[in-house]
Enzyme design. Structure first.
Site, mmCIF file in Angstrom:
data_model
loop_
_atom_site.group_PDB
_atom_site.id
_atom_site.type_symbol
_atom_site.label_atom_id
_atom_site.label_comp_id
_atom_site.label_asym_id
_atom_site.label_seq_id
_atom_site.Cartn_x
_atom_site.Cartn_y
_atom_site.Cartn_z
ATOM 1 N N ASP A 116 -32.046 27.664 -10.054
ATOM 2 C CA ASP A 116 -33.384 28.230 -10.130
ATOM 3 C C ASP A 116 -33.201 29.729 -10.342
ATOM 4 O OD1 ASP A 116 -36.102 28.637 -9.964
ATOM 5 O OD2 ASP A 116 -36.140 28.644 -7.769
ATOM 6 N N LYS A 119 -38.653 19.468 -12.816
ATOM 7 C CA LYS A 119 -37.313 19.987 -13.113
ATOM 8 C C LYS A 119 -36.328 18.839 -13.329
ATOM 9 C CE LYS A 119 -37.566 24.627 -11.242
ATOM 10 N NZ LYS A 119 -36.838 25.719 -10.553
ATOM 11 N N ASP A 172 -35.867 32.529 -9.537
ATOM 12 C CA ASP A 172 -36.442 33.368 -8.488
ATOM 13 C C ASP A 172 -35.833 33.065 -7.126
ATOM 14 O OD1 ASP A 172 -38.157 34.552 -10.325
ATOM 15 O OD2 ASP A 172 -39.676 32.987 -10.060
#
Length: 487
Positions: free
Chosen positions: A8, A140, A10
């Site tokens: 990921d 995702k 962030d």
């Protein structure tokens, strides 16, 4: 073997939430942060959350966002970790619900192989408040699945690292799913957890996974037994250190209680000494004042002279009374007697002063005796006080020693606890590999059983043909036909 590591963006590759930082440019960071929090904790649909947040960014300048992207801090260890993984031959990807304006700049800075993100729409250099992209409609997991299919990789050749609820689908599907500085809901689903905000912490997890991929089930079971034995020994050591720490804590507390008791007694002795010293000072003052009064009195010791004068006066009076004298002689004796009487009167006056002085002297001596007596008593309390302070210091030294040992044992227990957590993490990883190998073995067994059933059914069909041609069936052959419901 692992071929792909997916991150990921962030709070994983960068030490920030990009959309929150963009929100600060528009003064809407609090509203955005609230929506982000709900999404990351799984309390709000991600698609709804991202669309609502992007609407709040309408009118933001693209150039300002690009400048922001250059300034966003990378997560500690990000560059070293990605460089290390690339050197090991892994492909590196970021699958993020964040945006192209941010992700492209970060991705190029770190030389990532794949950057899959959403797109912020813009017009005349300003955001329109609209967003599109693969992570708006798809999970995702779905995006990762497409990437794996395009590259010819499998989920068993993939590691996924994330922190929020939208990362769970890819974390669960990967061979190794790592919750990095993650929300509680993510930790529950992950294979491994990294609490420290340093991406380098994932490297040993991946390396250990690679090692376990090459071992057999028997080896894994042996390793698990080895870890469990080590864990048992470590926990035993931890508990022993905790026990010793508890003993030292109890001893320290007991000694500190005695310190207080002894200190209170020492202070009582001190107060008593000071009280007596005040009495000493008061008696000294009275003694000195009395001595001062004595020094002011003027008198002399004239006892013999007084007796001599009285005798001489008596003698003159006797002569005057018993003898016939002429007038001149008589006047001389009378005058002499009067002079002697005046001198005697003075001596008697000195005698009064002397008596007064003696009285004052006795009073002074009494005050002095009090000073000596009270000073001795004050000294006794002073010595008791010193002795009590000495005992207090000795007990305090023992209490301090017990505290140091308590801290020492607590640190040792804490160290063993951390060791046990690492061992439990290793056991968890081994269990994952055992589960995976058993799953593969189950699949192989299932495939073998399926093939066996096909062959048996084919054999049963052949037996049935022979039976119809008149062949007599054995009991086993009949059971075989019944098993496949041919008869």
């Amino acid at each position: 073997m692992i071929k792909l590591v997916v991150f990921d963006l962030d709070n994983v590759i960068i030490d920030a939430e990009a959309i929150d930082e963009i929100g600060k440019l528009m003064g809407v960071e609090e509203k955005i942060m609230e929506l982000t929090k709900k999404a990351m904790e799984g309390k709000m649909d991600f698609k709804e959350s991202i669309e609502e947040r992007v609407k709040l960014l309408k009118g933001a300048k693209v150039d300002d966002i690009k400048k922001l992207a250059q300034e966003l801090p990378l997560m500690k260890g990000a560059e070293e970790t990605i460089q290390h993984l690339r050197e090991k031959g892994y492909k590196i990807a970021t699958i993020t619900g964040s945006f192209d304006i941010i992700a492209d700049i970060i991705g190029k800075k770190l030389n990532l192989d794949y950057i899959i993100c959403n797109k912020l729409h813009q017009k005349n250099g300003l955001l329109t408040g609209k967003v599109t992209g693969p992570l708006v409609k798809k999970t995702k997991y779905e995006v990762l699945q497409e990437l794996l299919e395009d590259e010819g990789f499998s989920f068993d050749e993939c590691v996924a690292v994330g922190d929020g609820a939208n990362d769970i689908s890819m974390i669960e599907s990967a061979k190794l799913g790592i919750a990095f500085n993650a929300k509680p809901i993510v930790k529950e689903k992950a294979d491994a957890i990294v609490e420290k905000k340093d991406l380098r912490e994932i490297i040993p997890l991946i390396e250990e996974l690679e090692e376990t991929c090459e071992v057999s089930l028997e080896e894994l079971l042996d390793k698990k037994k080895e870890y469990e034995d080590k864990l048992s020994a470590t926990l035993k050591e931890r508990d022993e250190f905790n026990k010793k720490a508890k003993e030292k804590k109890e001893l320290r507390d007991e000694l500190n209680k005695k310190v207080k008791e002894n200190l209170d007694l020492a202070i009582k002795f001190k107060d008593k000494r000071n009280e007596i010293n005040k009495m000493v000072e008061e008696n000294k003052r009275l003694r000195n004042e009395t001595n001062k009064k004595i020094r002011k009195l003027k008198w002399s010791s004239t006892g013999r002279k007084r007796l001599k004068l009285e005798k001489e006066i008596k003698k003159i009076d006797n002569i005057i009374e018993t003898q016939v004298l002429d007038m001149k002689k008589e006047n001389e004796l009378v005058n002499r007697a009067n002079d002697l009487r005046r001198e005697l009167a003075k001596i008697r006056e000195d005698e009064k002063t002397r008596k007064k002085a003696l009285k004052l002297k006795r009073l002074s001596e009494k005050y002095h005796e009090n000073v000596v007596k009270l000073s001795k008593e004050a000294q006794e309390y002073h010595e008791k006080m010193l002795e009590q302070f000495k005992k207090t210091d000795e007990i305090r030294a023992k209490a301090d020693e017990a505290h140091e040992k308590f801290v020492k044992f607590m640190k040792l227990a804490s160290k063993k606890h951390e060791e046990s957590k690492k061992i439990m993490g290793k056991i968890k990883q081994v269990n994952i590999e055992i589960k995976r190998i058993k799953s593969r073995m189950d699949k192989v067994d299932a495939a073998k059983n399926h093939k066996r059933r096909i062959l048996e059914k084919k054999k049963a069909e052949e037996i049935y043909k022979l039976f119809k041609d008149g062949k007599k069936l054995t009991k086993d052959e009949l059971l075989l036909l019944q098993r496949y419901k041919i008869v």
